[in-house]
Design a protein around this motif. Structure first.
Motif, mmCIF file in Angstrom:
data_model
loop_
_atom_site.group_PDB
_atom_site.id
_atom_site.type_symbol
_atom_site.label_atom_id
_atom_site.label_comp_id
_atom_site.label_asym_id
_atom_site.label_seq_id
_atom_site.Cartn_x
_atom_site.Cartn_y
_atom_site.Cartn_z
ATOM 1 N N LYS A 63 0.841 -1.255 -0.224
ATOM 2 C CA LYS A 63 -0.094 0.160 0.087
ATOM 3 C C LYS A 63 0.978 1.227 0.200
ATOM 4 O O LYS A 63 1.869 1.443 0.829
ATOM 5 N N GLY A 64 0.531 2.064 -0.882
ATOM 6 C CA GLY A 64 1.161 3.231 -1.090
ATOM 7 C C GLY A 64 2.878 3.328 -1.855
ATOM 8 O O GLY A 64 3.386 4.259 -1.683
ATOM 9 N N ALA A 65 2.861 2.204 -2.448
ATOM 10 C CA ALA A 65 4.103 2.077 -3.347
ATOM 11 C C ALA A 65 4.229 3.008 -4.391
ATOM 12 O O ALA A 65 3.116 3.523 -4.814
ATOM 13 N N PRO A 66 5.310 3.365 -4.990
ATOM 14 C CA PRO A 66 5.437 4.418 -6.133
ATOM 15 C C PRO A 66 4.614 3.986 -7.058
ATOM 16 O O PRO A 66 4.554 2.789 -7.792
ATOM 17 N N GLN A 67 4.140 4.861 -7.736
ATOM 18 C CA GLN A 67 3.377 5.032 -9.016
ATOM 19 C C GLN A 67 3.800 6.207 -9.798
ATOM 20 O O GLN A 67 4.079 7.287 -9.493
ATOM 21 N N THR A 68 4.243 5.903 -11.038
ATOM 22 C CA THR A 68 4.958 7.035 -11.974
ATOM 23 C C THR A 68 4.441 7.075 -13.197
ATOM 24 O O THR A 68 4.278 6.203 -13.976
#
Length: 303
Positions: A63-68
């Motif tokens: 949860k809350g991992a990087p998204q780019t």
């Protein structure tokens, strides 16, 4: 359970705050299709208008991992100039970065078939951290009682050499070590230096080999090295494997739908301590080259 949740949020928060002594710039497995975001000298080097969009979803399951996401477009101009624009959105936990950068390049002919490009980039980054939305995270620390919203300048440079079969480039996308105030820790964006290179070699009439590499250096962090090797079948299907030293391994695929349009996908799996907590990272890439000339180019671009 709440304590475990808070520990995960806090860990992501710390990683977002800088990989404070390590990586801060977004990472893409399909970096070879995202050259403009790394090196402003690449602007206009494809000799046509080229637009690329990439979305990356990292560490699926955390949860809350990087998204780019990034969108870039560039084109040659008159007088040996090139220009481009790139927009990057990077989110990790409560941290959001949105940057817009303009790129300008100038090229000189070294030989009949090779050019050297010089590039500059400039722009602005909106750095936002939603600290007040975090649940029960160090409530006694007043630093977490207000959000962070800063606008920071971006300025970088690059060199890029290419011929019909190979390329090499060196760049620093942001020379300004911006410091964010009013944060729960000392946030300084460190300079990142990139070295990229690759070539294409004919194996047979139907097969080509396209190896690429990227080295990334940040002060006070180990050099990050990434290697990718792709086989191109009949200028239509790209199948490759990647390895990021001590970090991840994966595969990538690309379909050249026609001479203007291609779609790519990559998957990489962490080899570090996060490997047991997530199910890998996914990327989707779309590239379109606008050709307004009546004469068609013989084969799709490799760089």
């Amino acid at each position: 359970m709440k304590n475990i949740k808070n520990q995960i949020i806090f860990a992501i928060l710390l990683m977002s705050f800088g990989f404070i002594k390590a990586q801060q710039d977004p990472m893409f497995t399909q970096y070879m299709f995202n050259t403009l975001s790394l090196n402003p000298a690449y602007a206009g080097s494809s000799n046509l208008i080229s637009a690329t969009a990439i979305t990356r979803h990292q560490w699926i399951g955390i949860k809350g991992a990087p998204q780019t996401q990034t969108v870039a477009i560039h084109s040659p101009l008159k007088f040996q100039l090139g220009a481009g624009l790139s927009i990057i959105r990077d989110q990790a936990g409560p941290v959001n970065n949105l940057s817009a950068q303009g790129n300008i390049s100038y090229n000189i002919n070294l030989t009949q078939n090779s050019k050297l490009y010089f590039g500059l980039m400039g722009g602005i980054t909106n750095f936002r951290v939603g600290l007040t939305g975090l649940d029960n995270l160090n409530n006694e620390d007043i630093s977490f009682h207000q959000n962070i919203n800063s606008y920071l300048p971006v300025f970088g440079f690059g060199l890029y050499y290419r011929n019909p079969n190979a390329y090499i480039g060196i760049s620093a996308p942001n020379l300004i070590e911006n410091k964010t105030i009013n944060a729960p820790t000392d946030l300084v964006h460190k300079r990142h230096y990139f070295l990229i290179a690759g070539f294409v070699k004919d194996i047979s009439n139907d097969f080509k080999l396209r190896p690429t590499m990227m080295l990334r250096y940040v002060q006070n962090a180990p050099i990050s090295a990434e290697f990718t090797a792709s086989v191109i079948l009949k200028d239509m299907f790209w199948i490759g494997a990647m390895y990021r030293i001590k970090d991840a391994a994966g595969a990538l695929f690309c379909i050249q739908i026609n001479q203007n349009f291609r779609i790519g996908y990559s998957y990489d799996y962490s080899l570090n301590k996060l490997r047991g907590s997530q199910s890998g990272s996914h990327e989707l890439m779309i590239n379109y080259d606008f050709s307004f000339k009546s004469t068609k180019y013989v084969s799709p671009r490799y760089f």
